[in-house]
Design an enzyme around this catalytic site. Structure first.
Site, PDB file in Angstrom:
ATOM      1  N   LYS A  95      13.419   7.768 -31.907  1.00 14.85           N
ATOM      2  CA  LYS A  95      14.720   7.135 -31.705  1.00 14.85           C
ATOM      3  C   LYS A  95      14.793   6.631 -30.250  1.00 14.85           C
ATOM      4  O   LYS A  95      14.199   5.612 -29.968  1.00 14.85           O
ATOM      5  CB  LYS A  95      15.820   8.104 -32.121  1.00 14.85           C
ATOM      6  N   GLU A 125      22.873  19.985 -35.777  1.00  9.90           N
ATOM      7  CA  GLU A 125      22.405  18.915 -34.889  1.00  9.90           C
ATOM      8  C   GLU A 125      23.198  19.038 -33.595  1.00  9.90           C
ATOM      9  O   GLU A 125      24.325  19.549 -33.614  1.00  9.90           O
ATOM     10  CB  GLU A 125      22.665  17.540 -35.534  1.00  9.90           C
ATOM     11  N   SER A 179      23.973  12.433 -36.524  1.00  6.84           N
ATOM     12  CA  SER A 179      23.340  11.134 -36.750  1.00  6.84           C
ATOM     13  C   SER A 179      24.287  10.070 -37.283  1.00  6.84           C
ATOM     14  O   SER A 179      24.128   8.902 -36.975  1.00  6.84           O
ATOM     15  CB  SER A 179      22.169  11.291 -37.716  1.00  6.84           C
ATOM     16  N   ASP A 200      18.796  20.569 -33.861  1.00  4.26           N
ATOM     17  CA  ASP A 200      18.104  19.283 -34.015  1.00  4.26           C
ATOM     18  C   ASP A 200      18.667  18.318 -32.975  1.00  4.26           C
ATOM     19  O   ASP A 200      19.842  17.964 -33.009  1.00  4.26           O
ATOM     20  CB  ASP A 200      18.355  18.788 -35.454  1.00  4.26           C
ATOM     21  N   HIS A 241      21.569  16.653 -41.227  1.00  4.37           N
ATOM     22  CA  HIS A 241      20.672  15.623 -41.772  1.00  4.37           C
ATOM     23  C   HIS A 241      19.878  16.139 -42.969  1.00  4.37           C
ATOM     24  O   HIS A 241      19.587  17.339 -43.071  1.00  4.37           O
ATOM     25  CB  HIS A 241      19.695  15.212 -40.656  1.00  4.37           C
ATOM     26  N   HIS A 280      19.084  12.837 -32.054  1.00  4.89           N
ATOM     27  CA  HIS A 280      19.890  11.733 -31.501  1.00  4.89           C
ATOM     28  C   HIS A 280      20.375  12.009 -30.078  1.00  4.89           C
ATOM     29  O   HIS A 280      21.128  11.216 -29.529  1.00  4.89           O
ATOM     30  CB  HIS A 280      21.065  11.436 -32.437  1.00  4.89           C
ATOM     31  N   ASN A 292      17.877   2.875 -34.090  1.00  3.84           N
ATOM     32  CA  ASN A 292      18.091   4.079 -33.270  1.00  3.84           C
ATOM     33  C   ASN A 292      17.340   3.945 -31.943  1.00  3.84           C
ATOM     34  O   ASN A 292      17.011   4.933 -31.296  1.00  3.84           O
ATOM     35  CB  ASN A 292      17.588   5.319 -34.017  1.00  3.84           C
TER      36      ASN A 292
END
Ligand SMILES: Cc1ncc(COP(=O)(O)O)c(C=O)c1O
Length: 384
Positions: free
Chosen positions: A240, A177, A181, A206, A134, A209, A48
């Site tokens: 990440k 998110e 992910s 979230d 996640h 990423h 990542n």
């Protein structure tokens, strides 16, 4: 053999038969675009490390200087004596980066979600989770003892139907998110925020990423949509695109004071190490000053998607996560093994990480990949 060992062995055997057994791959190099695994060179599509910063000399130098200045460990939890000037500066930088009033830093992103959701949500509340959230969001929501409802992935209509069905006195929380992910797609945040307003719900997003990757300065997708004032909780990781380790929660000052007082993973775990805090501070600076890595990443991503015959991404340019869906666990493992034999490391992603029937290879790109790396994997995939 004890009863426990015998029964664990039996269950592990069952996982093997279902193609769900997992093993560790040991690397003999730093985790960059090219790595050594089992003594052989590989092109690495499994990290990542989106901006390629994990092995960057400036981050490494900052971490080494922090160890010299502050020591190897933070020695205590944040409240007990584990907050240095470095942690305070990192939180300041994160709050400015995410355009919020304040931030709280955690030892990992997992800690951040596992502690913050139960600190904010309780048995009277209802949490509405995107189906593909996640594990750390699911675990945090479960620990909160709130009622859990799952809405269809990135589907505001289903979210609205779910919101309409909620009765009771507690708060409603929408948890998602911003960049997913395992699918790499982007949540419809403007729709989610407007539904939250209409139904009096709070929002928890979230950005693990998206941080460092999305938006003109890598500030994330909340910033890209200009929603900083509308999202209640913005969570992210330093592990990440920022190339190090640690997690954070950004929001207003009251939220952060609440975390200091009520968030068990913040209160009862040793603070982030000085080396991690210093490398993250440097990474944020690089993110803001250098957009070339991001531009290259998106260019490589478009090239790989096109080479694999994938649809262009909806809601903005495709990010560095590219899922190659196979369906069965066996097919995903088989393709991953064929690539492995040709020097490409792209692990099979299987349930429970992704829903049953959606096993896949997950190609994740970094700015340190080259066009040749991308073309090579496209060529190999056409042949196997
Ligand atoms: C969406 C999401 N949130 C949180 C985390 C946890 O972050 P960390 O790896 O920093 O513990 C991850 C890690 O993979 C993630 O993908």
């Amino acid at each position: 053999m004890t009863d426990l060992t015998a029964s664990l062995k039996k269950e592990l055997q069952a996982l093997k038969e279902k193609h769900l057994f997992r093993t560790l791959r040991v690397m003999q190099s730093s985790p960059d675009a090219h790595v050594m695994l089992d003594g052989r060179p590989f092109v690495n599509f499994a990290s990542n490390n989106y901006l390629g910063l994990a092995n960057d000399d400036r981050l490494k130098r900052a971490a080494m200087q922090a160890i010299e200045r502050w020591g190897a460990g933070a020695t205590a939890s944040r409240l007990l004596g584990g907050t240095t000037d470095l942690h305070a500066r990192l939180e300041d930088a994160l709050a400015r980066f995410k355009r919020t009033e304040a931030a709280a830093v955690f030892p990992s992103g997992y800690h951040a979600n596992l502690g913050t959701l139960p600190a904010l949500m309780g048995a009277e509340d209802t949490v509405l989770l995107d189906r593909l959230c996640h594990a750390s969001l699911i675990d945090g929501a479960r620990m909160s003892r709130a009622r859990l409802k799952v809405f269809r992935h990135n589907d505001p209509e289903d979210l609205e139907r779910t919101l309409q069905r909620i009765a009771g006195r507690g708060r409603k929380w929408i948890v998602t998110e911003s960049a997913f992910s395992m699918d790499g797609d982007v949540a419809p945040l403007p729709d989610i925020v407007s539904l939250a307003k209409r139904y009096g719900a709070c929002t928890y997003v979230d950005e693990a990423h998206a941080t460092g990757v999305s938006g003109p300065e890598g500030r994330g997708i909340i910033n890209q949509f200009g929603l900083e004032k509308d999202v209640d909780v913005c969570m992210g990781t330093l592990s990440k695109a920022l190339g190090g380790m640690g997690g954070f929660v950004c929001g207003n000052r009251t939220l952060v004071e609440w975390i200091h007082n009520r968030c068990r993973s913040f209160i009862y775990s040793t603070a982030l190490s000085p080396a991690c805090a210093a490398s993250a501070l440097t990474a944020i600076g690089l993110c803001l000053s250098d957009s070339a890595r991001r531009q290259k990443l998106f260019r490589l991503s478009a090239r790989l998607r096109q080479g694999l015959g994938l649809e262009p991404a909806s809601r903005g340019p495709a990010g560095p996560i590219i899922p190659y869906l196979l369906g069965s666990e066996k097919a995903a493992l088989r393709l991953s093994k064929s690539l492995w034999e040709k020097g490409v490391f792209a692990p099979a992603i299987r349930p429970p990480t992704v829903p049953k029937g959606t096993a896949r290879l997950r190609f994740s790109l970094t700015a340190n990949h080259s066009d040749e790396d991308v073309d090579a994997v496209i060529r190999i995939l056409r042949h196997v």
